[in-house]
Write an enzyme that holds these catalytic residues in place. Structure first.
Site, short mmCIF file in Angstrom:
data_model
loop_
_atom_site.label_atom_id
_atom_site.label_comp_id
_atom_site.label_asym_id
_atom_site.label_seq_id
_atom_site.Cartn_x
_atom_site.Cartn_y
_atom_site.Cartn_z
N ARG A 209 -18.60 -28.92 61.89
CA ARG A 209 -17.82 -29.26 63.34
C ARG A 209 -18.37 -30.82 63.18
NH1 ARG A 209 -19.74 -28.43 69.52
NH2 ARG A 209 -20.84 -30.25 68.94
N TYR A 221 -19.93 -36.45 73.99
CA TYR A 221 -20.27 -35.10 74.12
C TYR A 221 -20.61 -34.81 72.54
CZ TYR A 221 -20.50 -30.43 72.85
OH TYR A 221 -20.71 -29.33 72.47
N ASP A 277 -14.58 -30.27 68.37
CA ASP A 277 -14.72 -29.69 69.83
C ASP A 277 -14.39 -30.77 70.82
OD1 ASP A 277 -15.43 -28.30 72.11
OD2 ASP A 277 -17.60 -27.60 71.44
N HIS A 279 -14.48 -29.90 73.91
CA HIS A 279 -15.53 -29.36 75.12
C HIS A 279 -14.46 -29.38 76.61
CE1 HIS A 279 -19.82 -29.46 76.39
NE2 HIS A 279 -19.48 -28.38 75.45
N GLU A 303 -11.29 -27.33 69.10
CA GLU A 303 -11.74 -26.14 69.91
C GLU A 303 -12.10 -26.87 71.49
OE1 GLU A 303 -15.96 -25.33 68.59
OE2 GLU A 303 -16.67 -25.32 70.48
N GLU A 329 -15.39 -20.60 75.24
CA GLU A 329 -16.86 -20.51 75.42
C GLU A 329 -17.27 -20.56 77.18
OE1 GLU A 329 -18.03 -24.05 73.06
OE2 GLU A 329 -19.02 -24.84 74.88
N ARG A 350 -13.01 -17.66 71.49
CA ARG A 350 -14.55 -17.86 71.11
C ARG A 350 -15.32 -17.69 72.39
NH1 ARG A 350 -16.56 -21.55 68.92
NH2 ARG A 350 -17.80 -23.01 70.50
N GLU A 406 -20.30 -19.95 64.86
CA GLU A 406 -21.07 -21.21 65.25
C GLU A 406 -22.58 -20.65 65.29
OE1 GLU A 406 -20.74 -24.89 68.56
OE2 GLU A 406 -20.56 -22.86 69.08
N TRP A 469 -17.51 -32.53 81.41
CA TRP A 469 -18.64 -32.99 80.48
C TRP A 469 -18.02 -32.75 78.78
CZ3 TRP A 469 -22.67 -29.89 77.92
CH2 TRP A 469 -23.55 -30.65 76.98
O1 EZ4 Z 1 -22.10 -27.82 74.57
O2 EZ4 Z 1 -23.71 -24.65 74.87
O3 EZ4 Z 1 -19.50 -25.34 70.89
N1 EZ4 Z 1 -20.40 -25.45 71.21
C1 EZ4 Z 1 -20.62 -26.01 72.30
C2 EZ4 Z 1 -22.16 -25.95 73.00
C3 EZ4 Z 1 -22.25 -26.38 74.58
C4 EZ4 Z 1 -23.65 -26.10 75.16
C5 EZ4 Z 1 -23.66 -26.31 76.40
O4 EZ4 Z 1 -24.61 -25.68 76.87
O5 EZ4 Z 1 -19.80 -26.44 72.75
O6 EZ4 Z 1 -23.15 -26.74 72.03
CO CO Z 2 -17.84 -25.91 72.01
#
Ligand code: EZ4
Ligand code: CO
Length: 469
Positions: A209, A221, A277, A279, A303, A329, A350, A406, A469
Site C-alpha cells: 500500500r 494521512y 488508501d 481514508h 481503499e 474499516e 474490509r 493488511e 482525517w
Molecule cells: O488509519 O487504524 O488501512 N488502514 C488504516 C489504518 C487506520 C488506523 C486508524 O486508527 O486505515 O491504519
Molecule cells: Co484504511
C-alpha cells in the site's frame, strides 16, 4: 395441553362452528386463560439462559467465573479481555482496543458487560453475541461493538482450547496455505515511497500500500510528512496530550496520487500489487475521478474512498471506473455491509473484526460476500492488538472468498505483554496449530505500562474547516 386444539377440530368436523359457534368458542377460550397460558408456558421448555448449552465431548459443563479487562500501553494503548472459566487453567484472551476511546470500551466491559457473563456457558458463543448485541436495547456503535468483539474473541479462544483445535478448524478447516498479506510504504516524496516499497519486496511482500505526502499540505494521512511516523500512525510516543491537526486539500491530492502510481509502476514493474488508501476523505465525484485516473496503473484496490455514511455513492465511482474498490474499516454494523455487497458496488469488504463484533460477525459478512463474489480484506492496522490479527488470519484461511490481509509487525515491547499471533513468511500470514486463537497476555508485564491518553490526528481544510482525517 392439546385440549383446545382438539376441541376446535372436533367442533369444526361436526360443522358446529357457525357464527354463533365462533362467539361461543371465543367466550370459552377467554374464560380459560390458564389453558391458553399453558400453551406457551416456560415450564414445558428447557430453559435457555445461556448457562448451559450442553457438554462438548462428554466434558463437564463449563461456566464463566471472571472477566478481566486489562488496559495497557506498551508503546501504544491496548484493551485486552481475559475470560476465566470453571475449568482450572482454561481461559480465553480477546482484544477490545478502540484507538482514542480505549477507556470507554474498558468501562463498558467492566461495568456493564462483565456482570452479565458470570455463570454463563462460554461455549454458547452465538447466544452470547445475540444477547450482548440485542439485549441492551441500545445496540451497536463502535464502543459496544468493540467490547463485543473482545468478548467474542475470548470465547472462540476458549472453545478452541476446549476442543484442542486452532480456531480455523472450528470455522470449517483450511481453504488455503496462507493469507496473502500487504504492508504499508509511505514517504515524503516518490523516491522515498519507492525505497520503502523496495525494502518490503525484499522482505518477501508481493503487495504494497503506497501513500505519499502531498507538497504544500501539513501532514498527509499515512505518511510521516513533517511528523514522526509514530505520530502519523496514532502512536502515543512523541504525541501531544491532544490530537495533532493535519491539513488536507482535495485538489493537490487528486493531482499527486495518480502521478505516484505512474512513477511506482515505471520503477517497480507490472507484477507487484499496489494499493492506496483514501481514508474516507473524498466526495463521490472526487473518488470517481481518482479511481478513473488510476486505471492505467492497475491497483489491487483503492481503499475506503468515501465516508462510511455514503454507501450508495459507491455507485457513482463504479459507473466511472474499473479500479477495484474496497470499503469498510469504519463500519461497526453487519448491516453497513449489505448495500455494498448485494449491489456488487465494491470488490473487497474490509471490516475491522475488532470493531464489528469479532469472528461471529465476520463469518456472516464473509458468507454474504461470498454469494455476491465480493472478497474479504479485513482491516489489520497497528492499533488493534495481536488477538484481532490472529482472528483475521483464522478467518482468512478458512473461508473460500478471502482476498488479502493488511498486517503490521508489532514492536518487541508489545510482544512482552501480548504473545503469539500470526507470523509473516514469503508474502503470506499464517497461524500456528496452537489451540484457540494462539495469543496470551502477561498481566504482570501489562502493569509496567500504564494507559496514556492519546488521540488519532484530526484534519482541517486550508480555510480551517473540519475535514475527515
Ligand atoms: O488509519 O487504524 O488501512 N488502514 C488504516 C489504518 C487506520 C488506523 C486508524 O486508527 O486505515 O491504519
Ligand atoms: Co484504511
Amino acid at each position: 395441553m392439546h385440549e383446545p386444539f382438539s376441541n376446535i377440530s372436533q367442533l369444526a368436523r361436526r360443522g358446529f362452528l357457525g357464527l354463533a359457534g365462533v362467539a361461543a368458542f371465543s367466550d370459552w377460550l377467554f374464560s380459560r386463560p390458564r389453558v391458553v397460558r399453558t400453551l406457551f408456558a416456560k415450564d414445558e421448555l428447557a430453559e435457555n439462559d445461556g448457562s448451559g448449552g450442553g457438554s462438548s465431548r462428554g466434558l463437564p459443563p463449563l461456566k464463566i467465573t471472571d472477566v478481566r479487562v486489562i488496559v495497557t500501553c506498551p508503546d501504544r494503548n491496548y484493551v485486552l479481555v481475559k475470560i476465566l472459566t470453571s475449568e482450572p487453567g482454561l481461559y480465553g484472551v480477546g482484544d477490545a482496543t478502540l484507538n482514542g476511546r480505549e477507556l470507554a470500551v474498558a468501562a463498558d466491559l467492566e461495568k456493564h458487560i462483565a456482570p452479565l457473563l458470570i455463570d454463563r456457558d462460554p461455549e454458547q458463543i452465538e447466544d452470547t453475541w445475540q444477547y450482548l448485541y440485542r439485549g441492551p436495547y441500545w445496540r451497536g456503535g463502535p464502543i459496544q461493538m468493540t467490547a463485543l468483539a473482545g468478548i467474542d474473541l475470548a470465547l472462540w479462544d476458549i472453545k478452541g482450547k476446549r476442543a484442542n483445535m486452532p480456531v480455523y478448524q472450528l470455522l470449517g478447516g483450511r481453504t488455503r496455505t496462507g493469507a496473502l498479506a500487504y504492508t504499508h510504504a509511505s514517504g515524503r516524496d516518490f523516491a522515498e515511497v519507492e525505497e520503502v516499497a523496495r525494502r518490503a519486496l525484499e522482505r518477501g511482500f508481493k503487495c504494497v500500500r503506497a501513500q505519499v505526502a502531498i507538497p504544500g499540505l501539513e501532514g498527509t494521512y499515512g505518511t510521516p510528512g513533517n511528523k514522526t511516523p509514530e505520530a502519523a500512525a496514532g502512536r502515543v510516543a512523541n504525541m501531544a496530550e491532544l490530537p495533532a491537526t493535519e491539513v488536507f486539500e482535495p485538489a493537490p491530492y487528486l493531482r499527486v496520487v495518480p502521478r505516484l502510481f505512474e512513477y511506482l509502476r515505471a520503477k517497480l514493474g507490472p507484477e507487484v500489487e499496489l494499493l492506496h488508501d483514501c481514508h474516507e476523505k473524498l466526495d463521490p465525484i472526487q473518488a470517481a475521478r481518482l479511481a478513473h485516473d488510476l486505471e492505467p496503473y492497475h491497483l489491487f484496490f483503492l481503499e475506503d474512498c468515501l465516508r462510511p455514511e455514503y454507501k450508495e455513492s459507491f455507485r457513482l465511482i463504479r459507473e466511472h471506473s474499473t479500479t477495484p474498490l474496497a470499503m469498510g474499516e469504519l463500519f461497526n454494523s453487519l448491516w453497513d455491509c449489505v448495500p455494498l455487497i448485494k449491489e456488487q458496488l465494491i470488490d473487497y469488504i474490509r471490516c475491522d473484526l475488532g470493531h464489528i463484533g469479532g469472528i461471529t460477525a465476520a463469518r456472516k459478512v464473509a458468507a454474504l460476500a461470498e454469494l455476491f463474489q465480493v472478497q474479504t480484506a479485513w482491516h489489520g492496522p497497528g492499533d488493534i492488538g495481536p488477538p484481532t490479527h490472529a482472528a483475521n488470519v483464522h478467518v482468512d484461511i478458512s473461508i473460500p472468498n478471502f482476498g488479502i490481509q493488511e498486517m503490521v509487525f508489532f514492536p518487541e515491547v508489545a510482544r512482552e505483554v501480548i504473545s503469539g499471533g500470526p507470523e509473516f513468511k514469503d508474502g503470506y500470514m499464517n497461524v500456528s496449530d496452537a489451540p484457540g486463537l494462539g495469543c496470551d497476555v502477561n498481566e504482570e508485564a501489562a502493569k509496567k505500562y500504564p494507559y496514556r491518553r492519546a488521540y488519532l490526528p484530526t484534519a482541517r481544510r486550508m480555510d480551517g474547516s473540519v475535514q475527515d482525517w
